[in-house]
Design a protein around this motif. Structure first.
Motif, short mmCIF file in Angstrom:
data_model
loop_
_atom_site.label_atom_id
_atom_site.label_comp_id
_atom_site.label_asym_id
_atom_site.label_seq_id
_atom_site.Cartn_x
_atom_site.Cartn_y
_atom_site.Cartn_z
N LEU A 101 31.47 41.34 32.18
CA LEU A 101 30.50 41.52 33.25
C LEU A 101 31.15 41.26 34.60
O LEU A 101 30.95 42.00 35.57
CB LEU A 101 29.31 40.58 33.04
CG LEU A 101 28.24 40.57 34.14
CD1 LEU A 101 27.60 41.94 34.29
CD2 LEU A 101 27.19 39.52 33.83
N LEU A 102 31.95 40.21 34.67
CA LEU A 102 32.65 39.87 35.90
C LEU A 102 33.59 41.00 36.32
O LEU A 102 33.63 41.39 37.50
CB LEU A 102 33.45 38.58 35.69
CG LEU A 102 34.37 38.12 36.83
CD1 LEU A 102 33.57 37.81 38.07
CD2 LEU A 102 35.19 36.91 36.38
N ALA A 103 34.32 41.55 35.36
CA ALA A 103 35.23 42.65 35.66
C ALA A 103 34.45 43.88 36.11
O ALA A 103 34.85 44.57 37.06
CB ALA A 103 36.07 42.97 34.43
N ALA A 104 33.33 44.18 35.45
CA ALA A 104 32.53 45.35 35.81
C ALA A 104 31.98 45.22 37.22
O ALA A 104 31.98 46.18 38.00
CB ALA A 104 31.39 45.52 34.80
N GLU A 105 31.50 44.02 37.57
CA GLU A 105 31.00 43.80 38.93
C GLU A 105 32.10 44.02 39.95
O GLU A 105 31.89 44.66 40.99
CB GLU A 105 30.45 42.38 39.08
CG GLU A 105 29.93 42.10 40.49
CD GLU A 105 29.70 40.62 40.77
OE1 GLU A 105 29.54 40.28 41.95
OE2 GLU A 105 29.69 39.82 39.82
N THR A 106 33.29 43.52 39.67
CA THR A 106 34.41 43.65 40.59
C THR A 106 34.74 45.12 40.82
O THR A 106 34.93 45.57 41.96
CB THR A 106 35.64 42.91 40.07
OG1 THR A 106 35.31 41.53 39.89
CG2 THR A 106 36.81 43.02 41.03
N VAL A 107 34.81 45.89 39.75
CA VAL A 107 35.12 47.32 39.87
C VAL A 107 34.05 48.02 40.71
O VAL A 107 34.37 48.84 41.59
CB VAL A 107 35.21 47.97 38.47
CG1 VAL A 107 35.32 49.49 38.58
CG2 VAL A 107 36.40 47.41 37.70
N ALA A 108 32.78 47.71 40.47
CA ALA A 108 31.70 48.36 41.20
C ALA A 108 31.73 48.03 42.69
O ALA A 108 31.57 48.91 43.55
CB ALA A 108 30.35 47.96 40.60
#
Length: 262
Positions: free
Chosen positions: A137-144
């Motif tokens: 989730l943390l990685a997905a937020e960063t990418v977005a």
């Protein structure tokens, strides 16, 4: 970097195996509500867990490599509006007034992503077994968030009459470098190193900047809704700061525009 319409958002939400880049592009839409953003983030998390497995993404180096790869792959697909479309969507605003509006809107979007991510994390704190998906989730937020900021940089170049030259891949490389360096794109250096996508030095700078962003986004994982509030605030502040720096750099080398009849 064509525009994304509502059907693309619906597709990213409802089609099995939706493309990651499509979901990222959809998340840059400044008209999305919080529920839709949370669904898109959730889809990114589920897809990455399915494709890679939680164990792989728990390794810090692997997670960072995934973020770098995901941002790089998504960059050519991020929807960017030209100056005419931007003015039409913002009541005819132009120049600094339009740039200020774009920065404000982008900051609101990244704040919304942080809030949506924090909200998803809050649910996970209430269901301990799903905490395993927190790093994803943390990685997905960063990418977005990075995707929104790359879109902002590209559109600020349009506002200041310095559109990013080249094809989609070339523009993506230039924008990734601009995001990492927090400076506008120098057209005189365009074309160098494009064949190699991101050169070693540029990729290292991008990686280091993304690691710092990942660290800051750890606030999204705070217990209950405190993480959502803090993540939203920090994302908004960071995007505003980036937009201000890019505006200042582009403003220093803004071309003189002579209107017809002058």
């Amino acid at each position: 970097m064509a525009a994304v319409d509502r059907s693309d958002v619906d597709g990213a939400l409802h089609v099995d195996g939706a493309d990651l880049s499509g979901a990222v592009a959809a998340l840059t839409d400044d008209t999305l509500d919080r529920k839709t953003r949370a669904k898109l983030l959730g889809r990114m998390v589920r897809q990455e867990i399915r494709d890679r497995g939680v164990k792989d993404l728990l390794r810090p180096k692997t997670a960072v490599r995934w973020v770098v790869d995901a941002v790089t792959e998504a960059a050519p697909h991020i929807p960017v509006r030209d100056l005419a479309a931007l003015r039409a969507h913002h009541d005819g605003l132009d120049g600094d007034a339009l740039a200020e509006r774009l920065v404000r809107n982008a900051a609101r979007v990244t704040a919304g992503i942080g809030a949506a991510s924090g909200g998803v994390a809050a649910v996970e704190w209430a269901a301990a077994p799903t905490l395993l998906s927190a790093p994803v989730l943390l990685a997905a937020e960063t990418v977005a968030v990075v995707a929104v900021e790359i879109k902002l940089i590209a559109e600020l170049h349009e506002v200041y009459r310095q559109p990013v030259p080249g094809n989609g891949a070339q523009r993506a490389v230039a924008l990734l470098q601009a995001w990492a360096s927090r400076r506008g794109i120098n057209p005189l250096t365009q074309g160098r190193g494009v064949a190699a996508a991101l050169g070693t030095a540029a990729r290292k700078e991008l990686r280091e900047r993304l690691i710092r962003r990942l660290g800051r986004n750890l606030t999204s994982l705070g217990p209950l809704l405190t993480g959502a509030a803090v993540a939203g605030f920090l994302n908004q502040r960071a995007t505003t700061s980036l937009g201000t720096e890019i505006r200042a750099d582009l403003g220093r080398r803004r071309p003189i525009v002579i209107e017809p009849g002058d």
